[in-house]
Design a protein around this motif. Sequence first.
Motif, mmCIF file in Angstrom:
data_model
loop_
_atom_site.group_PDB
_atom_site.id
_atom_site.type_symbol
_atom_site.label_atom_id
_atom_site.label_comp_id
_atom_site.label_asym_id
_atom_site.label_seq_id
_atom_site.Cartn_x
_atom_site.Cartn_y
_atom_site.Cartn_z
ATOM 1 N N SER A 437 0.838 -1.211 0.000
ATOM 2 C CA SER A 437 0.000 0.000 0.000
ATOM 3 C C SER A 437 0.871 1.259 0.000
ATOM 4 O O SER A 437 0.361 2.359 -0.029
ATOM 5 C CB SER A 437 -0.938 0.007 1.211
ATOM 6 O OG SER A 437 -0.191 0.056 2.406
ATOM 7 N N SER A 439 2.487 2.574 2.365
ATOM 8 C CA SER A 439 2.036 3.467 3.433
ATOM 9 C C SER A 439 3.219 4.187 4.063
ATOM 10 O O SER A 439 4.315 3.644 4.186
ATOM 11 C CB SER A 439 1.223 2.704 4.468
ATOM 12 O OG SER A 439 1.936 1.623 4.929
ATOM 13 N N ALA A 487 -3.766 -2.720 4.381
ATOM 14 C CA ALA A 487 -3.842 -1.743 3.287
ATOM 15 C C ALA A 487 -5.144 -0.939 3.362
ATOM 16 O O ALA A 487 -5.154 0.280 3.155
ATOM 17 C CB ALA A 487 -3.751 -2.472 1.949
ATOM 18 N N ARG A 488 -6.246 -1.623 3.672
ATOM 19 C CA ARG A 488 -7.533 -0.926 3.780
ATOM 20 C C ARG A 488 -7.489 0.114 4.901
ATOM 21 O O ARG A 488 -7.968 1.233 4.769
ATOM 22 C CB ARG A 488 -8.662 -1.930 4.060
ATOM 23 C CG ARG A 488 -8.955 -2.872 2.913
ATOM 24 C CD ARG A 488 -9.596 -2.137 1.750
ATOM 25 N NE ARG A 488 -10.092 -3.031 0.722
ATOM 26 C CZ ARG A 488 -9.655 -3.051 -0.552
ATOM 27 N NH1 ARG A 488 -8.717 -2.218 -0.953
ATOM 28 N NH2 ARG A 488 -10.179 -3.883 -1.416
ATOM 29 N N HIS A 491 -5.450 3.161 4.086
ATOM 30 C CA HIS A 491 -6.222 4.120 3.288
ATOM 31 C C HIS A 491 -7.119 4.964 4.192
ATOM 32 O O HIS A 491 -7.147 6.199 4.098
ATOM 33 C CB HIS A 491 -7.036 3.367 2.234
ATOM 34 C CG HIS A 491 -7.953 4.252 1.478
ATOM 35 N ND1 HIS A 491 -7.515 5.424 0.871
ATOM 36 C CD2 HIS A 491 -9.287 4.177 1.241
ATOM 37 C CE1 HIS A 491 -8.539 6.017 0.293
ATOM 38 N NE2 HIS A 491 -9.622 5.298 0.511
ATOM 39 N N ASP A 496 -1.790 5.691 2.907
ATOM 40 C CA ASP A 496 -1.391 4.824 1.786
ATOM 41 C C ASP A 496 -1.097 5.657 0.543
ATOM 42 O O ASP A 496 -1.496 6.814 0.441
ATOM 43 C CB ASP A 496 -2.485 3.787 1.482
ATOM 44 C CG ASP A 496 -3.725 4.427 0.881
ATOM 45 O OD1 ASP A 496 -4.015 5.592 1.223
ATOM 46 O OD2 ASP A 496 -4.404 3.769 0.074
ATOM 47 N N ASN A 498 -0.901 3.838 -2.810
ATOM 48 C CA ASN A 498 -1.016 2.964 -3.977
ATOM 49 C C ASN A 498 -2.480 2.955 -4.431
ATOM 50 O O ASN A 498 -3.300 2.195 -3.906
ATOM 51 C CB ASN A 498 -0.537 1.548 -3.628
ATOM 52 C CG ASN A 498 -0.636 0.603 -4.825
ATOM 53 O OD1 ASN A 498 -1.190 0.972 -5.863
ATOM 54 N ND2 ASN A 498 -0.109 -0.604 -4.679
ATOM 55 N N ARG A 502 -5.733 0.374 -3.767
ATOM 56 C CA ARG A 502 -6.833 1.045 -3.071
ATOM 57 C C ARG A 502 -8.158 0.854 -3.811
ATOM 58 O O ARG A 502 -9.200 0.665 -3.208
ATOM 59 C CB ARG A 502 -6.497 2.543 -2.989
ATOM 60 C CG ARG A 502 -7.449 3.380 -2.175
ATOM 61 C CD ARG A 502 -7.111 4.853 -2.368
ATOM 62 N NE ARG A 502 -5.725 5.166 -2.049
ATOM 63 C CZ ARG A 502 -5.033 6.169 -2.611
ATOM 64 N NH1 ARG A 502 -5.581 6.935 -3.550
ATOM 65 N NH2 ARG A 502 -3.791 6.399 -2.261
#
Length: 518
Positions: A437, A439, A487-488, A491, A496, A498, A502
Amino acid sequence: MSVAVMTHASIPPHITETDHVQRSLVQLRSKSDGLEQYIFLNGLKERDPSLFYKILLSNMMEIIPILYTPTVGDACTYYSQIWRHPEGLYISIKHKGHIRQILRQYPAGTNPRIAVVTDGSRILGLGDLGANGLPISIGKLDLYIAGAGIRPSSVIPICLDVGTNTQRFIDDPLYIGVRQKRPADPEMDEFMEEFMSAVSEVFPELLVQFEDFSTDNAFKYLDHFRSRYRVFNDDVSAVVLSGFLNAARISSAASGIPLTEHKILFFGAGSSGIGVAKQLVSFFTELGMNADEAKKHIYTVDSKGLITADRKGLQEHKKFFARTDYEGPALTNLADIVKYVQPTALLGLSTIGGAFTGEVVKLMAAMNKRPIIFPLSNPVSKCELSFKDAINWTNARVVFASGSPYKPVVYEGTTYEAGQGNNMYMFPGIGLGAILSKSEHITDAMVEKAAIALSTSLNEEESSHELVYPRLDRIRDISAQLALAVARQAHKDGVDNNSVLRNLNDYDALRYIKGKMW
Ligand SMILES: NC(=O)C1=CN([C@@H]2O[C@H](COP(=O)(O)OP(=O)(O)OC[C@H]3O[C@@H](n4cnc5c(N)ncnc54)[C@H](OP(=O)(O)O)[C@@H]3O)[C@@H](O)[C@H]2O)C=CC1
Ligand SMILES: CC(=O)C(=O)O
Ligand SMILES: [Mg+2]
């Protein structure tokens, strides 16, 4: 060079890649001593990395306990004696002032994505091992490779060789580190500032995992650097929340006590004990409690006994959970503390092997239909309770997970399996999710969501055996699920970078993540 590409005439004609994998396993298994097995695998990795990884990936259940806890504890203890060839990076206190130049000497063209960095000051429960701590970083990174498919060329184990307060190492002619005591705080703080700034500049895509720093430094450097660099501390973010949620479900089904009424006793109030306790508070607050209510469910014990707010000179990290509702003489004996608290769950992060005695465990069993007991200290010699004793002393009613693996135990004709409550289930997925991601930081919520994803990852077969953690041979699949959760949340937390990942739905995002695994 792997056997498949060896063409030299000195290779006997009947050596094939397939039988050489088998041969290497036979060689490994012919060694009865764990440390000898570690040395063998370490040599194999140096001689033939692709064969090493092939064997690791197809025999994880057998090999991980050698490269990681418990055997890595012996490898660290004796690293100065077994050292054979350079591996990883040593950044020494003597490099202070020119750490950038040292890092720039790292082979050109490599782009490390994850570093596990230890200063060796609290290796597992073994104390200050100084420069001998490097194998813990190497072992964790082998798990990133095996468990989350991170490319071997993308990982970099680092030991900060700043000295040791363990005199026997300083006196040992074979000791590989600098022979001096650890520096005072101001010098160490400057060193860490320089290291973090240099490593993030020289390797701009790097995620740093702090590992096995002593308590005060674990909290201090995590707080200090986490908003400026991509860094997390594996020990502060240990894996307990997910296992506890599954254990509480089993225990609650028997007792009728809802999750929100469990009482959790932490034996050990260091970087892990307090880190994990805070995760539980955060989780309880999401269930609607406020933090003050949530922390009433948690009791902490250190080397002086039950931690109460009236104790003089209480260290900063212990204050949040210090009890204000206990009146009476200090409670120093664990059995007395268990009688007073009446916990549903007893978690050990104390480094004290065997601390959960028959008396303590039988008290837990008398108070709870399904007592939750997690002796989490590593390696096995420091584990608070063996699985066999846990089963025997509770008539197999215990809901159990330990930091290091235990073999199944047969009790009255039934075979019981121990859960392994080890952060090896968490960090590979957290790292993969953070890398994919892109991040900028690792937030607490990202770690918490990874823990919740882990708790919901059990399949039917695992649940039917009352496991509280999934089986290790599914770790790749688990890591992908954790990476997605991370990753969620990255966001949601606005960290993040990416947009491809996403914007994918969960199904395609999981495929994307698995497709990136080595
Ligand atoms: N299973 C897993 O995934 C993980 C396991 N661990 C394990 O947890 C253990 C602790 O790690 P960490 O928290 O970082 O270590 P720390 O050194 O930070 O903390 C140890 C804690 O145990 C307490 N303690 C020491 N002796 C006793 C005693 N006799 N009675 C009661 N409490 C005692 C210490 O008390 P005091 O504060 O008074 O010194 C301290 O609070 C290690 O063995 C490590 O391997 C760690 C991370 C993850
Ligand atoms: C597992 C781990 O990180 C520890 O015992 O410190
Ligand atoms: Mg650790």
